[in-house]
Motif scaffolding. Sequence first.
Motif, PDB file in Angstrom:
ATOM      1  N   LYS A  39       9.603  -5.877   1.110  1.00  0.00           N
ATOM      2  CA  LYS A  39      10.360  -5.413  -0.055  1.00  0.00           C
ATOM      3  C   LYS A  39       9.429  -5.041  -1.204  1.00  0.00           C
ATOM      4  CE  LYS A  39      14.683  -7.806   0.792  1.00  0.00           C
ATOM      5  NZ  LYS A  39      15.380  -9.091   0.625  1.00  0.00           N
ATOM      6  N   THR A  40       8.209  -5.546  -1.136  1.00  0.00           N
ATOM      7  CA  THR A  40       7.286  -5.368  -2.250  1.00  0.00           C
ATOM      8  C   THR A  40       5.920  -4.916  -1.744  1.00  0.00           C
ATOM      9  OG1 THR A  40       8.360  -7.302  -3.186  1.00  0.00           O
ATOM     10  CG2 THR A  40       6.385  -6.539  -4.296  1.00  0.00           C
ATOM     11  N   ALA A  41       5.339  -3.973  -2.445  1.00  0.00           N
ATOM     12  CA  ALA A  41       3.938  -3.619  -2.188  1.00  0.00           C
ATOM     13  C   ALA A  41       3.138  -3.987  -3.427  1.00  0.00           C
ATOM     14  CB  ALA A  41       3.800  -2.133  -1.898  1.00  0.00           C
ATOM     15  N   ILE A  42       1.943  -4.497  -3.215  1.00  0.00           N
ATOM     16  CA  ILE A  42       1.090  -4.826  -4.350  1.00  0.00           C
ATOM     17  C   ILE A  42      -0.177  -3.993  -4.265  1.00  0.00           C
ATOM     18  CG2 ILE A  42      -0.183  -6.668  -5.534  1.00  0.00           C
ATOM     19  CD1 ILE A  42       1.926  -8.586  -4.533  1.00  0.00           C
ATOM     20  N   VAL A  43      -0.543  -3.394  -5.379  1.00  0.00           N
ATOM     21  CA  VAL A  43      -1.664  -2.459  -5.431  1.00  0.00           C
ATOM     22  C   VAL A  43      -2.707  -2.985  -6.410  1.00  0.00           C
ATOM     23  CG1 VAL A  43      -2.318  -0.071  -5.955  1.00  0.00           C
ATOM     24  CG2 VAL A  43      -0.046  -0.561  -5.032  1.00  0.00           C
ATOM     25  N   THR A  44      -3.996  -2.932  -6.035  1.00  0.00           N
ATOM     26  CA  THR A  44      -5.048  -3.304  -6.980  1.00  0.00           C
ATOM     27  C   THR A  44      -5.548  -2.048  -7.693  1.00  0.00           C
ATOM     28  OG1 THR A  44      -6.725  -3.082  -5.254  1.00  0.00           O
ATOM     29  CG2 THR A  44      -5.848  -5.273  -5.639  1.00  0.00           C
TER      30      THR A  44
END
Lengths: 413, 326
Positions: free
Chosen positions: B287-292
Amino acid sequence: MTRGLISALLTGAALAAFAATGSAEAKVKLPAASTNPALANAPAQAVKVGYLGLTNDPRNAADLAYTDIQLAPPDDPITGAQMGFADEAIVASGNGYTITMDAQKAADIADLVAKVKVMAAGGERFIILDLPDDLVDQLAAQTKDLPVTLVNASAHADFLRDRCYPNLLHTAASDRMLEDALVQYLKTRNWNKVLVLVGSLPRDKAIADSFKASAARLRLQIVDTRTFTLSRTPDSQENNDALLVTGGTDYDVVFVADSEGEYARYLPYATQLPRPVVGSSGLVAAEWHWSWDRDGATQVTSRFLKATDRRREMTGTDWSTWMAAKAIADAYGRAPDVSDPSKIDQYLRSDDLKLDGAKGYSLNFRQWDGQLRQPLVLSTDNAVIASPPLPGFLHQTNDLDTLGEDEPEHKCQ
Amino acid sequence: MKTILAALAAIVLAGLFATGPALAAGTNLIFVSNEKSNEVIVFDPNFNKVKSIATSHRPRDMHFNKAHTLLYVACGDDDTIDVIDVAKLAVIKSIPTGPSPEMFVLSGDEKSFYVSDEEDSRIEKIDIDSGTSVQDVPTGAEPEGVILSEDGKTLYATSEVADMVHVIDTATGAVTKNIVVGTRPRRFTMTPDGKELWVSCELSSEVDVIDRATNTVTDQLTFVPPGFREEDVTPVGMTMTKDGSKMILTLGRSNHIAIVDTKSRKVLAYVLVGKRAWGVDLSADEKTAIVTNGLSDDITVVDMQSMKPIKSIPAGRTPHSVVIDD
C-alpha cells in the motif's frame, strides 16, 4: 534505417500520443545498440588512436613560480587518456575493436603536421591533442584535408571554436563556457558589480574578453577594468599593489584573468574592500575538481590518483583527455555501422552519442562548433561550491547550452 | 539520553506488536541508510524516528536475511559490510570487503554474498562466516547492480563505465556474455516469472528490458515526467510488486518516481517526491512505497492506491537505500 531516425520517429509518435491523450506515457523505443548485428560476432580488429603533446609545453612548466611552487600540475595529462581507453576497452570490444594509443610529442608546428600525416597514413582516424591554442589552430588548418578528426583536450580559447574546422572537436571547455559558469553563479548571488583585473599576456586578455561577453549576456556591471603587473618597481606600484589595484571604487566581486596564476594567487584576502575573488583564483571554474563527490566522481578521481601513483589530483585537463579517449572508444564500440572509419566519426559527432563524464548529465558534441557540452564545476582549493548550469538558467533545447556560445550567436570566422 | 531513546523504542515496539494482525511477520520498521552521516536511521510504521544506528562509513545498499533477523549494510568508505541485529538495532559485526563496496546480493543459502567493489572493477563472493573472499569476477569499471538467478547459477552485474550487463556463471566465476545497455546502468529488478530482467540506465534516461532466455535487450523505456526533458531524468532505484504487475522506478534528478504497468509498459503515474530520488522499497501490503531523496536528506511516503505523495520525513545526510522489515 539509422538509430537516430528510429528514435526520432518514435519520439514523434510518442509526442503525438501525448498530445492526443494528455497522459504521460513512457516511450517504448526499439532497442538499438543491442540488436546491432555487428555486436554478435564482430571480428577482432586492432586500431590505433593518436595522442599528440608538445615537447616542453610552456603550460606545464613547473618553474613559473619562485622556489618550486607548482602553479601547473607536475606532469602532462596523458594519464587521463590512458584511463579513458582502459575504462572503455570493454565497450570498444562490443564492435570487435581493441584500441591502443599512439602517443607522441612534437617540438613545433612542422613536426606536428609531419606526425599527423604519418599517423593518418598508418590508419589512425582520431588524434587527441594536448597543445596550446595557437598550435591547435595551425595544426587543424594544415591537416584539414586528411581523413583525421582532431580532439582538442586542453586549449580553451574561444577563437578555436569560431574557426569551425570540420576536422576539430573539443572536450576542453571553451573560455566562454568557463566564464558563463562563473557569471551564472555571480548572478544567483546577486554580485552584480564586478571589478575586472587583467594581466599583460594575450591569454589574459582573451579570458577577460570572454568574461565580459558573458557578463554582458547576463547583465552584470563591469565597474572598471584594470591591468595588473608582477613588477614591483615604484612606477608600476599602481598596477602591482593589491590594495591600490583594487582601491578607489566599489564592487561586489573581483574577477581576475591571470593565465599563469602567479599574480592571482596573492589576491584573495588582499583586496582593498572585503570582497570575494573569482576567476584565476578564489572561486575557479573548470571541467573538473578532485573534490567533486557526486555522480560517481569519487571513483573516477581515485582511479586517476591510482593511475598516477598518487602524484597528482585529477584536474580539468585530465578530465578532458579522459573524456576525449572515452568519446572515441565509445564511438568505436557503439557506432551502428562500422563499415568505414568515417561512419565511426559520424557517430562520434551525432546526438546519439551519450557519454558519461561523471557529472550527472549525458554528454555529446555541439553540431555548430564541435564543442562537448558539459556541466562545469566552480571550486575553491578543496570544495566544489556549485556546478553550473545552475537551477533557473534554462535553455530551449538543452540546459547545458546555457554554457558557452549558443547556436544563434555562433558565427564561423 | 540513550536509555530514554531505548525506552521509547521499547514502548514503540511494544505498541507495534500489540496492534496485531495488520502487522504480519516483521517489526514493520523502516531502515534508511545515510551515506554522509554514517548511520542507518530506523523509523516505525508511523514514521516516527526510533533510532539512529551508527555504522561504518558511507552505508549504502541493504539486505535482510530471509528470517529478517539480520540486516546487512554495505559501507563504501570503510570497505565493510556491517551486520545489524534487527532485534537489538545495533551493528554486531563488520565483514571486510574489497575497496568501496556498493551493491550486493545474498546467495540462496545465505552463506555468502556477492558484492560489487566499485573501485576495483570486480565482483567478490564473500563467505559470511569466515569473512573471506572466495571468488573474484573481473568486470568493467565501476560495477554496481547485482542480482542472482533463482537457482543461484547466474549472476547479473552492471558496469557503470562499460555500459553493460555482465552475465556471470557463478560456478566458474566467468563472464559468459556482455549485454550492451544504455549509459551508466545502475540497478536491476526481475519479473516474478523470471523472464525479464529490468535494468535502469541513469544517464541515457532509460530502463532496458532484458529477455533472459536470449540475453538480449527487447525494450528500451524512457520516462519523462511532465515539465521535464529526457536529459533531466536519471533513473536509478527500482522495485516490483509481488505479482509483477507494477514496477516503481526512482527518476533521480527529476525528483519524481514513475509507477509503471509492467505488461503494457505504460506509466500509470509520475509522483513528485524529494530531490534526487534514489532508493525505493514497498511495504509488504504494497500500500505504501518509500523513496529516499539524496539531495533533500529526507524520505517520501507514497500511497500506492492514489499514487500520491503523503508526506516527507527528514532522514540523515544523503539517504541512499530504504528497506522495510515486513
